[in-house]
Every structure is written in structure tokens, then in C-alpha cells.
Design an enzyme around this catalytic site. Sequence first.
Site, PDB file in Angstrom:
ATOM      1  N   SER A 151       0.979   3.283  -3.326  1.00 13.35           N
ATOM      2  CA  SER A 151       0.706   2.139  -4.205  1.00 13.35           C
ATOM      3  C   SER A 151      -0.300   2.540  -5.262  1.00 13.35           C
ATOM      4  CB  SER A 151       0.114   1.005  -3.359  1.00 13.35           C
ATOM      5  OG  SER A 151      -0.569   0.077  -4.166  1.00 13.35           O
ATOM      6  N   TYR A 164      -6.268  -1.604   2.053  1.00  8.63           N
ATOM      7  CA  TYR A 164      -4.890  -1.240   1.673  1.00  8.63           C
ATOM      8  C   TYR A 164      -4.880   0.055   0.842  1.00  8.63           C
ATOM      9  CZ  TYR A 164      -0.259  -2.176  -0.450  1.00  8.63           C
ATOM     10  OH  TYR A 164       1.035  -2.110  -0.879  1.00  8.63           O
ATOM     11  N   LYS A 168      -3.058   3.526   1.654  1.00  6.51           N
ATOM     12  CA  LYS A 168      -2.054   4.065   0.738  1.00  6.51           C
ATOM     13  C   LYS A 168      -2.436   5.446   0.207  1.00  6.51           C
ATOM     14  CE  LYS A 168       1.054   0.868   0.902  1.00  6.51           C
ATOM     15  NZ  LYS A 168       2.278   1.180   1.666  1.00  6.51           N
TER      16      LYS A 168
END
Length: 262
Positions: A151, A164, A168
Site C-alpha cells: 500500500s 497498517y 504493508k
Amino acid sequence: MGLLDGKVAIITGAGNGLGAAYARLFGAEGCKVLVNDLGGARDGSGGSIGPAQEVVNDIVAAGGEAVANGNDVSTMDGGQAIFDQCIAQWGKVDILINNAGILRDETFHKGTEANWDLVLKVHLKGTYCCTKPVWQWMRDNGGGIVVNTTSTSGLMGNFGQTNYGAAKAGIAGLTRNLAIEGRKYGIRVWGMSPGALTRMTSDLPRYRELAEKGDEFPVTGQPDTIAQAMLYMCSDLSGDQTGKFMHVARQGVAELKVMRSK
Ligand code: ADP
């Protein structure tokens, strides 16, 4: 003639959003698809095979072949069960797309250890758990393709996504290193960095605000567009390319970042 005729793919988290778009397109291109999704609650903790089965039904209704799986990607047992079901069903696996995921957005100073652990577990450990048995099989059977989902949060950063983004970034590192190890065995490894309007992204506060106001979403890539890029990565169209990252609608996400920092 489909671009994936005779191929078999495992796609995790494919009951919704991007994963479902990949599964439907792959099914239409002649690929047999194991559609995994833990289903249930939005955080993936519900444990219902329903969403995966719905996608399977769509693929079958369109003349394709697919099977549903409801295992949790974030455990070794889950990853093994996904692989075992695929081998029992079709005797091989050509493509693995690690796509399952959850969000627990929060600023770092308010963030909890529980959310940190959960996000790292589903994304980074989940990618590990699903890839491990498939990797061994691909090494022993002439190769294959693995696509991991990273991401812009992991590569560039995004407000409220430290957990997150860390997961990632870890996946991006795993991807690069796997690509190096896989070359010798004919295993191609890609990173997909999508920016699409899905159930997950529509949970982001800024997206919700825009949706409520009836404004257009800032991310231009729709799941079907991203799926076309995924098809390129997983078919002969991409030749022998490996260790690369596909950034679809990256500009849209960068734009979102600017909007959110205002
Ligand atoms: P995206 O924006 O990536 O498409 P979605 O929320 O629409 O996001 O899809 C992610 C999918 O991953 C969901 O359908 C969710 O149920 C699934 N998922 C989440 N956690 C797990 C897990 N541990 N195992 C399997 N699937 C999961």
C-alpha cells in the site's frame, strides 16, 4: 480463449472488494479460483463462508469454476487448510494472491497494542502463513506467481495508519526478498499497491465524509481497473518480470493524503 485458461489461483479475502473483483475476472479468463474469505464482521472476525460463496456462485453462473473457503489467513493452520483444499480440488496451484486485510486506523499516540498486533497478524503474518505451503509446492513443481498486497501507506505514509503502514512496509520487504529466492525456482513475486474504492477504503473517515456529502471519491481506480492490472501480473502478458510493484491509482491516494492533511 482466456488469458488464464487451465490455471488455478488462490485468492484470499476475495469475498468483497478487490479480491472479489480479481476472482470474478480470473474466473472469466478461464482460471479455476479458490475464493477465500473469513467473512462475517467487517473486521474479518465473523467466520462465515457466505461472502466467499456468493463470489463463487457468480463465477459458476458465468460459466467458470470456483470453490469457497472460509479459513483465517492469519494462522498457520488456516494457510495450510487453504492450500490443502486447493490441492484436493484441482491438484495444483499456479497463482497465489495475498489480499485479505483489515483496517484499524488510529493515530500512533492513541493507538493500542491490541490493534497493532491484530493488523500485523492479519496482513504480514497472514501473507506468511498463506505463502509458506504454496511456496514449497511451487518450488517443487516448476514455479508459479505470488502477489502480495502492499500500500502507499507502507511506501509513502498516510495519516492514522502507522499499524497498517508498518504491516504493508513489512510485506513490501517480504515481497522483494521472496522474489530473489523464487527466481531460481521459476516463482515470480509481485507487489500490488492498489488505490480503489472498496468497503475497506470507504471506512476511512475522509471517504465517509465525502460519501455523505455526495462528492466524488478522490481515488480514481475502481476494483475492476485494478483487477485488469492484476491479470497482467498473473498472466503471460507480464513475461518473466518479478520483484516489481504495481502502483495503481497511486496519484489518487497521494491526493487523498494531501486532502487529509488539511
Ligand atoms: P479491500 O479494500 O482490500 O478490497 P475489503 O474489506 O473489501 O477490503 O476486503 C478484505 C477482505 O478480507 C474482507 O472480505 C474480509 O472479510 C477479508 N478478511 C479479513 N481478515 C481476514 C482473515 N483473517 N482471513 C481471511 N479473510 C479475511
